[in-house]
Scaffold this motif. Structure first.
Motif, PDB file in Angstrom:
ATOM      1  N   THR A 114      -3.309   5.487   3.879  1.00 31.40           N
ATOM      2  CA  THR A 114      -4.534   6.266   3.107  1.00 31.40           C
ATOM      3  C   THR A 114      -3.418   7.300   2.883  1.00 31.40           C
ATOM      4  O   THR A 114      -2.375   8.060   2.916  1.00 31.40           O
ATOM      5  N   ASP A 115      -4.140   8.177   1.290  1.00 31.16           N
ATOM      6  CA  ASP A 115      -3.540   8.949   0.803  1.00 31.16           C
ATOM      7  C   ASP A 115      -2.986  10.405   2.085  1.00 31.16           C
ATOM      8  O   ASP A 115      -1.870  10.784   1.785  1.00 31.16           O
ATOM      9  N   THR A 130     -12.861  -3.095   3.988  1.00 28.73           N
ATOM     10  CA  THR A 130     -12.987  -1.686   3.941  1.00 28.73           C
ATOM     11  C   THR A 130     -11.838  -1.093   3.261  1.00 28.73           C
ATOM     12  O   THR A 130     -11.388  -0.312   2.387  1.00 28.73           O
ATOM     13  N   GLU A 131     -10.641  -2.267   3.206  1.00 29.60           N
ATOM     14  CA  GLU A 131      -9.349  -1.953   3.034  1.00 29.60           C
ATOM     15  C   GLU A 131      -9.300  -2.131   1.434  1.00 29.60           C
ATOM     16  O   GLU A 131      -9.113  -1.733   0.256  1.00 29.60           O
ATOM     17  N   GLU A 133      -9.337   1.529  -5.259  1.00 27.63           N
ATOM     18  CA  GLU A 133      -9.434   2.782  -5.834  1.00 27.63           C
ATOM     19  C   GLU A 133      -8.246   3.199  -6.193  1.00 27.63           C
ATOM     20  O   GLU A 133      -8.009   4.394  -6.767  1.00 27.63           O
ATOM     21  N   LEU A 134      -7.121   3.194  -5.344  1.00 29.39           N
ATOM     22  CA  LEU A 134      -5.846   3.000  -5.873  1.00 29.39           C
ATOM     23  C   LEU A 134      -5.407   2.315  -7.023  1.00 29.39           C
ATOM     24  O   LEU A 134      -4.033   3.445  -7.748  1.00 29.39           O
ATOM     25  N   ASN A 151     -12.147  -1.968  -1.121  1.00 28.77           N
ATOM     26  CA  ASN A 151     -12.472  -0.650  -1.142  1.00 28.77           C
ATOM     27  C   ASN A 151     -11.695   0.278  -1.489  1.00 28.77           C
ATOM     28  O   ASN A 151     -11.397   1.320  -2.592  1.00 28.77           O
ATOM     29  N   ASN A 152     -10.370   0.449  -0.138  1.00 31.67           N
ATOM     30  CA  ASN A 152      -9.355   1.750  -0.659  1.00 31.67           C
ATOM     31  C   ASN A 152      -8.153   0.964  -1.455  1.00 31.67           C
ATOM     32  O   ASN A 152      -8.089   2.015  -1.952  1.00 31.67           O
ATOM     33  N   ASP A 153      -8.012  -0.016  -1.700  1.00 34.65           N
ATOM     34  CA  ASP A 153      -7.287  -0.987  -2.845  1.00 34.65           C
ATOM     35  C   ASP A 153      -8.267  -0.745  -3.854  1.00 34.65           C
ATOM     36  O   ASP A 153      -6.936   0.215  -4.880  1.00 34.65           O
ATOM     37  N   LYS A 177       1.087  -1.011  -0.169  1.00 29.12           N
ATOM     38  CA  LYS A 177      -0.081  -0.397  -0.124  1.00 29.12           C
ATOM     39  C   LYS A 177       0.708   1.144   0.244  1.00 29.12           C
ATOM     40  O   LYS A 177       0.753   2.177  -0.449  1.00 29.12           O
ATOM     41  N   CYS A 221      -2.311   0.434   7.700  1.00 26.90           N
ATOM     42  CA  CYS A 221      -2.920   0.713   6.825  1.00 26.90           C
ATOM     43  C   CYS A 221      -3.298   2.734   6.465  1.00 26.90           C
ATOM     44  O   CYS A 221      -3.587   2.551   6.620  1.00 26.90           O
TER      45      CYS A 221
END
Length: 389
Positions: A74-75, A139-140, A146-147, A142-144, A36, A72
C-alpha cells in the motif's frame, strides 16, 4: 529505492502457480504484486528459484530493500520501506518481512544484516495460501482501483449500457453495448481495448485487463478479475484468471483461480460448496497432503497451460497442476498432477514433447512465442513434478 521481491515460505504453498512464476507475479485485484510496486514508480526485481531467474532476474544496487514477495503493498507500506536505512527492517506480528541491505551483504540471509526493526501495524494483504487469491481479491481490487484511477478521468461508455452507481473506470478503446454494470457492490475497471458483448450482466467488483472479453449473456459476480487477453462466458463468481486464459462458454466457475494459457471446455462446471456444507480441504504441495482451508466455498485452482474438455465436472477444492489435460465423464480426483492426461477413468502422463507442441500452438494464436526460456521453465516443471504422476 531498489526493491528485490524475495520468494519466501509462501512459494511452496502457492504451487502450482509458483511452478511457473515468482510469488510476486501472482495477479490479485487488478495488478500482479510486482506491478503494485512498479505502478508506484519503484524499480522491482526478483529473488526467486534458479530456473525462473532467467525470465525474472535479480538486480543488485548499492542499497537494496528486500521484501517478502507475498505482501501486497500500500502507499503507507511503500513509505515505510522508503524510510529504511541499511541494517533496518520491518516486522509484521513480529516476523521480519523487509530489510534494507547493501550490495556486499548476503541477500539469501538478509535477516542477519538487519539489526534494528520497526513493527508495521497497518493491515496489509498477504498471500500465503492458494485460496487467499480469491478470498482477498475484493480488498486488492478496491486498492488497485484507487491506485490506477487517482487523478484521472474515465473514458465514456455507449448509452446502450445501464450503469448502476458511479464507481466505474473505462480505459481507451473499450467496446461495450447493451450490458448492465452494477457498481454498488464494488468498483468496475475496464482496461484498454476491452470488449463487453450484448446482454452481459456484471455485479461488481470486476477488473478486466487489456484486450479481455466478456461474451454475450455472461453473468459475472464479483469480486472477479480477468487478466489481459482473457475470454469469458457463462457464470463466474469471485474468481481470478491471471491472463491469456479462456472460459468462453456456458458453465459455472466459482471461488476459483486459473493461471495463464488455460482453457475451460464448454459446459464445464466446478463445485464450490460441498453437499454437506463441510469445510473444504485443499491439496498443499508444501505439506504433501490435503490441508483445511477454513472455508465452505472453495473451487478450482488450475496451473498454467492446463485444459479441460467439454462437460468436465470439477469437485469442490480441486487443484490441477501445470500442463494437464482433463476430459471425460465423472469427477476427476481433486488433485491432478502436472503433465497428466485423462480424467475420472484414470490418468496417464502427458508427454513433454506433446505438451510443448500444444503450448506453442496456443500461444501463437495470441501472437506469442514459446521461446527457449518458456520451454526451459516448462521442462523444469515436468522434471520437478514426476514424483506426483
Amino acid at each position: 529505492m531498489n526493491i528485490i521481491l524475495r520468494d519466501g515460505n509462501a512459494y511452496e504453498h502457492l504451487k502450482p502457480f509458483t511452478f511457473t512464476r515468482p510469488v510476486s507475479e501472482i495477479r490479485i485485484g487488478i495488478l500482479t504484486i510486482s506491478e503494485k510496486y512498479s505502478r508506484r514508480g519503484l524499480e522491482v526485481s526478483w529473488y526467486t528459484q534458479e530456473y525462473l531467474s532467467v525470465k525474472y532476474p535479480m538486480v543488485i544496487k548499492d542499497v537494496n530493500v528486500v521484501v517478502d514477495a507475498s505482501i501486497c503493498p500500500t502507499d503507507i507500506f511503500v513509505d515505510a520501506l522508503s524510510n529504511l536505512k541499511p541494517g533496518q527492517g520491518i516486522t509484521i506480528h513480529g516476523s521480519l518481512v523487509a530489510g534494507c541491505i547493501t550490495a556486499d551483504q548476503n541477500i539469501s540471509n538478509f535477516e542477519e544484516s538487519v539489526k534494528e526493526t520497526f513493527e508495521f501495524k497497518v493491515s496489509l494483504t498477504q498471500i500465503n495460501r492458494l485460496w487467499h487469491i480469491f478470498q482477498f481479491n475484493g480488498t486488492e481490487l478496491n486498492n488497485d482501483f484507487e491506485l490506477l484511477t487517482r487523478g484521472r478521468t474515465s473514458a465514456g461508455l455507449s448509452s446502450t449500457n445501464k450503469i448502476i452507481g458511479d464507481k466505474i473506470f473505462v480505459e481507451e478503446g473499450v467496446w461495450a453495448e447493451c450490458a448492465v454494470f452494477n457498481t454498488t457492490t464494488g468498483p468496475i475497471y475496464l482496461g484498454k481495448d476491452v470488449t463487453v458483448m450484448e446482454g452481459v450482466l456484471v455485479r461488481g467488483a470486476l477488473a478486466m485487463g487489456e484486450h479481455s472479453q466478456l461474451n454475450m449473456g455472461a453473468k459475472i459476480y464479483g469480486p472477479t478479475t480477468l487478466g489481459p487477453y482473457c475470454k469469458v462466458g457463462g457464470e463466474v463468481n469471485n474468481s481470478v484468471l491471471f491472463g491469456y486464459s479462456n472460459k468462453g462458454h456456458e458453465g459455472f466457475l466459482g471461488n476459483s483461480v486459473l493461471g495463464e494459457w488455460c482453457n475451460i471446455g464448454a459446459d464445464t462446471n466446478n463445485s464450490n460448496l460441498k453437499n454437506n456444507y463441510d469445510e473444504v480441504k485443499l491439496w498443499n504441495y508444501a505439506l504433501g497432503s490435503f490441508e483445511r482451508t477454513g472455508l465452505q466455498f472453495c473451487g478450482l485452482f488450475m496451473g498454467d497451460h492446463s485444459k479441460c474438455g467439454i462437460n468436465t465436472m470439477f469437485n469442490t477444492g480441486t487443484v490441477v497442476g501445470v500442463s494437464a489435460n482433463i476430459f471425460g465423464s465423472g469427477f476427476p480426483r481433486n488433485f491432478i498432477p502436472s503433465f497428466s492426461w485423462g480424467g475420472a477413468q484414470g490418468m496417464t502422463e502427458y508427454k513433454l514433447e506433446k505438451a510443448l507442441e500444444t503450448a506453442s500452438r496456443v500461444m501463437a494464436r495470441r501472437k506469442k512465442e514459446l521461446d527457449g526460456i518458456e520451454t526451459d521453465i516448462l521442462t523444469r516443471v515436468y522434471e520437478l513434478t514426476k514424483e506426483y504422476r
